[in-house]
Scaffold this active site. Structure first.
Site, PDB file in Angstrom:
ATOM      1  N   LYS A  91     -12.364  -4.437  11.777  1.00 23.76           N
ATOM      2  CA  LYS A  91     -13.060  -3.443  10.941  1.00 23.76           C
ATOM      3  C   LYS A  91     -14.410  -3.090  11.565  1.00 23.76           C
ATOM      4  O   LYS A  91     -14.835  -1.933  11.533  1.00 23.76           O
ATOM      5  CB  LYS A  91     -13.235  -4.005   9.521  1.00 23.76           C
ATOM      6  CG  LYS A  91     -11.892  -4.174   8.803  1.00 23.76           C
ATOM      7  CD  LYS A  91     -12.015  -5.016   7.548  1.00 23.76           C
ATOM      8  CE  LYS A  91     -10.671  -5.175   6.861  1.00 23.76           C
ATOM      9  NZ  LYS A  91     -10.661  -6.201   5.828  1.00 23.76           N
ATOM     10  N   VAL A 147       0.839  -1.210   0.000  1.00 25.00           N
ATOM     11  CA  VAL A 147       0.000   0.000   0.000  1.00 25.00           C
ATOM     12  C   VAL A 147       0.876   1.264   0.000  1.00 25.00           C
ATOM     13  O   VAL A 147       0.543   2.266  -0.648  1.00 25.00           O
ATOM     14  CB  VAL A 147      -0.973  -0.011   1.207  1.00 25.00           C
ATOM     15  CG1 VAL A 147      -1.883   1.212   1.179  1.00 25.00           C
ATOM     16  CG2 VAL A 147      -1.821  -1.284   1.201  1.00 25.00           C
ATOM     17  N   GLU A 181      -3.525 -14.615   2.568  1.00 26.61           N
ATOM     18  CA  GLU A 181      -2.147 -14.552   3.062  1.00 26.61           C
ATOM     19  C   GLU A 181      -1.649 -15.994   3.237  1.00 26.61           C
ATOM     20  O   GLU A 181      -2.456 -16.921   3.396  1.00 26.61           O
ATOM     21  CB  GLU A 181      -2.121 -13.900   4.454  1.00 26.61           C
ATOM     22  CG  GLU A 181      -2.907 -12.626   4.580  1.00 26.61           C
ATOM     23  CD  GLU A 181      -2.123 -11.413   4.126  1.00 26.61           C
ATOM     24  OE1 GLU A 181      -0.889 -11.494   4.066  1.00 26.61           O
ATOM     25  OE2 GLU A 181      -2.762 -10.399   3.809  1.00 26.61           O
ATOM     26  N   GLY A 220      -6.408  -4.662  -2.248  1.00 30.61           N
ATOM     27  CA  GLY A 220      -5.721  -4.371  -3.501  1.00 30.61           C
ATOM     28  C   GLY A 220      -4.910  -3.097  -3.346  1.00 30.61           C
ATOM     29  O   GLY A 220      -5.324  -2.168  -2.666  1.00 30.61           O
ATOM     30  N   LYS A 230      -5.955  -1.252  10.883  1.00 32.35           N
ATOM     31  CA  LYS A 230      -7.173  -1.564  11.674  1.00 32.35           C
ATOM     32  C   LYS A 230      -6.855  -2.358  12.924  1.00 32.35           C
ATOM     33  O   LYS A 230      -7.549  -2.238  13.937  1.00 32.35           O
ATOM     34  CB  LYS A 230      -8.213  -2.287  10.828  1.00 32.35           C
ATOM     35  CG  LYS A 230      -7.740  -3.602  10.266  1.00 32.35           C
ATOM     36  CD  LYS A 230      -7.987  -3.653   8.805  1.00 32.35           C
ATOM     37  CE  LYS A 230      -7.098  -4.672   8.150  1.00 32.35           C
ATOM     38  NZ  LYS A 230      -6.524  -4.263   6.911  1.00 32.35           N
ATOM     39  N   GLU A 289      -9.316   5.981   6.455  1.00 30.74           N
ATOM     40  CA  GLU A 289     -10.281   5.489   5.452  1.00 30.74           C
ATOM     41  C   GLU A 289      -9.903   4.111   4.892  1.00 30.74           C
ATOM     42  O   GLU A 289     -10.781   3.278   4.628  1.00 30.74           O
ATOM     43  CB  GLU A 289     -10.380   6.500   4.295  1.00 30.74           C
ATOM     44  CG  GLU A 289     -11.393   6.149   3.229  1.00 30.74           C
ATOM     45  CD  GLU A 289     -12.829   6.138   3.755  1.00 30.74           C
ATOM     46  OE1 GLU A 289     -13.322   7.195   4.151  1.00 30.74           O
ATOM     47  OE2 GLU A 289     -13.458   5.058   3.751  1.00 30.74           O
TER      48      GLU A 289
END
Ligand code: HSE
Length: 430
Positions: free
Chosen positions: A205, A14, A190, A302, A105, A129
């Site tokens: 989450k 990311v 994973e 993603g 998270k 976000e």
């Protein structure tokens, strides 16, 4: 044009996606927002492996303090994951007067109270976000788009790995382990998928969604969590025969003046919008009092999808910085009508139950007699034909019942000589 400097800690999937967007869309974003976003430093313990973005070597560092101690850096973007040392880095960034963006998270679900308070006390912000549903703007929607609403419930498919596995089991009638292996081979799961298949990633989450919708910062101990590894192809097939799909749902629901917060496999009727959410997709179904029922849908993971959300947070902060604004993170107003979070024993739900019984006269009467003793009412029952063994599946749907009553009844039923395997019980939502 005003320039805002950012430092990125964590140059993985990311992190490199975020850098890629910020570089390739630099002037596009500047035109839109009137601020130039400049990546001043990027930190990772590995700064030599090739990424899909090339950065000037001079901005790469292995030392996070080069970012935390740089007075010209306005925003620290934490994308390293894990609780430690990410937490310490964020606390240090706030202490140094920086705003923070994170996708973490696991950290927020454990330490949000402390981190948000620290941010508030210092007049700084933490935006997150990308932590739920990657690029789906669910957090912004709950905080801003739906700000005037009170919420009755949020149901989410928030783990793509589990949704892929359950969708494959449903489409191809394969076993859980075959579907998991396929998810690993395709790079969706994973190599250690425990957090996903045990429901913990979804629970992390859900803690954030519950906070945003109900203003209550619950802890992992308050959340009932059941994963999907015990789901068999038999149950997926019976679900289909009965007109349902099995989905791992994260649910935060107001029941009169109490809150239920739970993650578990769920029978959902085929005509529910969430039933058609397949593969690695996520969807969050929000029931609000003014805007009505809404569904947010999209890829829940993603590189570029998550990075899109990170960039959105960075842009929001640049606007706050430009305007000299402070929008406190601890701004979710607790629903004052909510008295407490329910314990699992108090939940009431409809259920699918599968008994594995000997095909003998009187077995069904014994089972229904025990259920009746606990006030449990049967909605439908089907006994499947005997196959190779003497054991037959008896498949039931039961009306709303207290969790505690059902478990007591099942523990008695499972001790009957005619019952040959532990009974399976899966909650049903409508
Ligand atoms: N591992 C998560 C999933 C994505 O499978 O949905 C990151 O939250």
């Amino acid at each position: 044009m005003r320039k805002v400097n950012i430092g990125i800690i964590g140059f993985g999937n990311v992190g490199s996606g975020t850098a890629k967007i910020l570089l390739s869309r630099k002037s596009f974003l500047a035109q839109k927002i009137g601020v130039e976003i400049n990546i001043k430093k990027v930190c990772d313990k590995d700064i030599t492996s090739k990424r899909n973005v090339s950065l000037d070597k001079s901005i790469l560092t292995r030392d996070a303090s080069a970012i935390l101690n740089d007075p010209q850096i306005d925003i620290v973007v934490e994308l390293m994951g894990g609780v430690h040392p990410a937490k310490e880095f964020i606390l240090e960034a706030l202490k140094k007067g920086k705003n923070v963006v994170t996708a973490n998270k696991a950290l927020l679900s454990e330490c949000a109270q402390q981190l948000f308070r620290e941010a508030n006390d210092r007049g700084r912000n933490i935006y997150f976000e990308a932590s739920v549903g990657a690029g789906i703007p669910i957090i912004k929607s709950l905080r801003e788009g739906l700000v005037a609403n009170k919420f009755n419930a949020i149901f989410g498919i928030v783990n793509g790995t589990c949704n892929y596995i359950l969708s494959q089991m449903s489409a191809t009638h394969c076993s859980f382990s075959q579907a998991l292996n396929e998810a690993k081979a395709k790079g969706f799961a994973e190599s250690n998928p425990t957090l996903d298949i045990d429901g913990l990633d979804a629970a992390h989450k859900l803690i954030l969604l519950t906070y945003l919708a109900f203003g209550k910062l619950v802890t992992l101990k308050d959340v009932f969590v059941e994963g999907i590894s015990h789901i068999s192809s038999a149950d997926v097939n019976y679900a289909q025969e009965l007109g349902y799909q099995i989905k791992l749902l994260a649910i935060a629901k107001k029941e009169s003046d109490e809150l239920e917060v739970r993650v578990h496999p769920t029978f959902l009727p085929n005509n529910h919008l969430l039933s058609s959410v397949g593969g690695v997709f996520n969807a969050i179904y929000v029931s609000s009092d003014l805007a009505g029922d809404l569904m947010f849908y999209g890829p829940g993971a993603g590189q570029l999808s998550a990075a899109s959300a990170v960039v959105s947070d960075i842009v929001d902060l640049t606007q706050d910085i430009k305007a000299g604004l402070f929008r406190p993170t601890l701004n979710s107003v607790e629903d004052t009508l909510l008295k407490r979070v329910r314990k699992i024993d108090e939940f009431e739900s409809r259920y699918y139950i599968r008994f594995s019984a000997l095909d003998k006269p009187g077995v069904l009467a014994k089972i229904s007699g025990i259920l009746a003793k606990f006030g449990i009412s049967i909605a439908s029952v089907t006994q499947k034909e005997k196959q190779k063994t003497q054991i037959v599946p008896i498949v039931m749907l039961i009306h709303e019942t207290k969790e505690k009553d059902l478990h007591q009844a099942l523990s008695i039923i499972d001790r009957l000589a005619e019952i040959k395997e532990k009974s399976v019980a899966i909650r049903v939502e409508v």
